[in-house]
Enzyme design. Structure first.
Site, PDB file in Angstrom:
ATOM      1  N   PRO A 108      -6.287   5.153   8.640  1.00  0.00           N
ATOM      2  CA  PRO A 108      -7.659   4.846   8.224  1.00  0.00           C
ATOM      3  C   PRO A 108      -8.561   6.067   8.067  1.00  0.00           C
ATOM      4  CG  PRO A 108      -7.374   4.435  10.557  1.00  0.00           C
ATOM      5  CD  PRO A 108      -6.021   4.809  10.036  1.00  0.00           C
ATOM      6  N   ASP A 166      -4.122  10.858  -2.048  1.00  0.00           N
ATOM      7  CA  ASP A 166      -5.335  10.204  -2.502  1.00  0.00           C
ATOM      8  C   ASP A 166      -6.537  11.083  -2.157  1.00  0.00           C
ATOM      9  OD1 ASP A 166      -3.738   8.095  -3.139  1.00  0.00           O
ATOM     10  OD2 ASP A 166      -4.456   6.757  -1.564  1.00  0.00           O
ATOM     11  N   LYS A 204      -8.297   8.645  -6.438  1.00  0.00           N
ATOM     12  CA  LYS A 204      -8.558   7.774  -5.306  1.00  0.00           C
ATOM     13  C   LYS A 204      -7.868   6.441  -5.481  1.00  0.00           C
ATOM     14  CE  LYS A 204     -13.140   6.460  -6.946  1.00  0.00           C
ATOM     15  NZ  LYS A 204     -13.357   5.122  -6.396  1.00  0.00           N
ATOM     16  N   GLY A 216      -3.995   6.491   1.576  1.00  0.00           N
ATOM     17  CA  GLY A 216      -4.901   5.992   2.613  1.00  0.00           C
ATOM     18  C   GLY A 216      -4.390   4.690   3.203  1.00  0.00           C
ATOM     19  N   GLY A 217      -4.565   4.497   4.507  1.00  0.00           N
ATOM     20  CA  GLY A 217      -4.163   3.254   5.156  1.00  0.00           C
ATOM     21  C   GLY A 217      -2.665   3.100   5.206  1.00  0.00           C
ATOM     22  N   ASP A 218      -2.188   1.904   4.828  1.00  0.00           N
ATOM     23  CA  ASP A 218      -0.748   1.620   4.763  1.00  0.00           C
ATOM     24  C   ASP A 218      -0.327   1.564   3.298  1.00  0.00           C
ATOM     25  OD1 ASP A 218       1.732   0.390   6.339  1.00  0.00           O
ATOM     26  OD2 ASP A 218       1.481  -0.708   4.461  1.00  0.00           O
ATOM     27  N   THR A 275      -3.709   0.266   8.835  1.00  0.00           N
ATOM     28  CA  THR A 275      -4.594  -0.154   7.755  1.00  0.00           C
ATOM     29  C   THR A 275      -6.035  -0.290   8.272  1.00  0.00           C
ATOM     30  OG1 THR A 275      -4.810  -1.727   5.932  1.00  0.00           O
ATOM     31  CG2 THR A 275      -4.183  -2.645   8.071  1.00  0.00           C
ATOM     32  N   ALA A 276      -6.999  -0.122   7.356  1.00  0.00           N
ATOM     33  CA  ALA A 276      -8.412  -0.015   7.744  1.00  0.00           C
ATOM     34  C   ALA A 276      -8.894  -1.188   8.593  1.00  0.00           C
ATOM     35  CB  ALA A 276      -9.285   0.114   6.497  1.00  0.00           C
ATOM     36  N   MET A 335     -12.040  -3.092  -0.670  1.00  0.00           N
ATOM     37  CA  MET A 335     -12.588  -2.737  -1.974  1.00  0.00           C
ATOM     38  C   MET A 335     -13.581  -3.789  -2.469  1.00  0.00           C
ATOM     39  SD  MET A 335      -9.037  -1.319  -3.686  1.00  0.00           S
ATOM     40  CE  MET A 335      -7.976  -2.567  -2.949  1.00  0.00           C
TER      41      MET A 335
END
Lengths: 261, 261
Positions: B16, B39, B60, B91-93, B121-122, B173
């Site tokens: 994250p 990213d 991104k 980013g994240g998973d 993940t976030a 998102m």
């Protein structure tokens, strides 16, 4: 008189099994721990990272009774009065099917400082093992993590509706209830041919996987599973299933059966 | 003639944000990497772990076009012909909203060995920050990870139905589409007073959080968000919200407004 010095409790995600899927933060907290209360399912290699801690097994994730949970809560509170760094180590991520809230509430009620360290949850480890993304442009824009299991005296929430509406689903603690899962989803209009992957011991060397369909899942579950299993459901698994010889064989047998009927 | 030696590509979850929320495996792969394609949102401290690698930003996570994705696929294939260890850092998973499948398919089609390393993940980092479990006995037995965003030319799947059926939801998102999210969920019968927590930059020192309700979310989103935000929805956040003074204030203002009306 000075107040007795109080420790801090860390609720730490042990990840899916493999010790190197722990986070750096979890590894550091374990190395500093004075005492570790851990689920029975946590892998010995993960526990070995808590080299200077007393290690206490406090039961497994599913199927334990609420009296046992209250006893764990009490042991955490007591340990924080005696030790500087107390770790409650949970399989996967503490905030997903980990009963963390009951422990957080008990610790806060006792005025004890608590911090949560996230972990890799089994479904994401299984997706990594399979090399199949749970989301995919044009095919899957959402993923549900669900369980058909409920606690004693708890109303059964409609988990099957959520799963039936989702593009992709991961079902935890469902291996023993495969017949009920298939029946509930078929009743909500999910097609019998929906690809299902059962992943046992995700991330570990002895991990096994079965590509099947929703309709064929109960027969598989009856004879195959030995360890903890996560069930992955969705069209995103169709390509991977086609690469798997055993699955192609299953489809041939289903087709032969239909032709005979 | 010997075949040119081929490298291996690792799709690695950067987690994250906080560098110590990387897995031990991800840290090891980064330390061994010859080249890292990352990213734009990956934190500099995470990138610093790839000390000997050439580091290349490739855009991104959201809002990038499919031509850009095809270009990334090609660069990964080309890099694997030249280097031993190629990392694609997401980013994240990688398997949740990471567009990993397109890269996996391109690499497999080119005959390149590929491995996925999962990441935090976030939403799970946000839950850890908040100290609120996403599942809870008697209150939440499932969690959906969804996004209202769709790619160019992609049909809008009914993400709102999944979220409306779930006990707890994490929306990725979605910060720029708060008004559409609220409208879609209200239309499916979700109550306007459903607790919502918006967490910006989960796990990072500058992380911010807002406790609000589904009905009040659009006004908040208009003025507040600056960084990447995950929206968490569900009754499990009610207790945490009540502990938050700003939220109690919001409820007072809503009540006063209703009394005036």
């Amino acid at each position: 008189m000075a107040k007795p010095s109080r420790g801090k409790v860390y609720l730490v995600g042990a990840g899916p099994g493999a010790a190197d899927l722990l986070t750096l933060r979890a590894a550091r907290v374990l190395a500093e721990a004075d005492v570790v209360f851990h689920d029975a399912l946590v892998h010995p290699e993960v526990l070995a990272l808590a080299s200077r801690a007393e290690r206490i097994a406090v039961g497994k994730r599913c199927g334990r009774h609420s009296t046992a949970q209250r006893f764990i809560n009490k042991r955490l509170v007591d340990a924080a009065a005696k030790h500087r760094t107390v770790v409650r180590l949970k399989g996967g991520d503490p905030m997903l099917f980990g009963r963390a809230q009951e422990e957080l509430d008990a610790l806060r009620a006792a005025g004890i400082d608590v911090e949560v360290v996230p972990g890799i949850t089994a479904a994401l480890a299984a997706a990594a093992d399979l090399g199949v993304s749970l989301t995919r442009r044009g095919a899957s824009r959402n993923v549900v993590f669900a369980t058909p299991r409920v606690g004693d005296g708890e109303p059964t929430s409609d988990w099957a509706s959520v799963v039936a509406h989702a593009d992709t689903a991961a079902i935890y603690m469902g291996a023993g209830e495969a017949a009920a899962i298939t029946a509930a989803l078929l009743a909500r209009g999910t097609p019998s041919g929906l690809p299902v992957v059962a992943v046992e011991n995700a991330s570990l060397p002895g991990s096994r996987r079965w590509f099947t369909t929703l309709g064929a899942l109960p027969r598989l579950a009856e004879k195959a599973f030995r360890g903890p299993v996560v069930l992955l459901l969705g069209e995103v698994f169709a390509d991977a299933a086609r690469r798997e010889p055993a699955y192609a064989d299953l489809l041939r047998r289903v087709a032969a059966h239909l032709l005979r009927a």
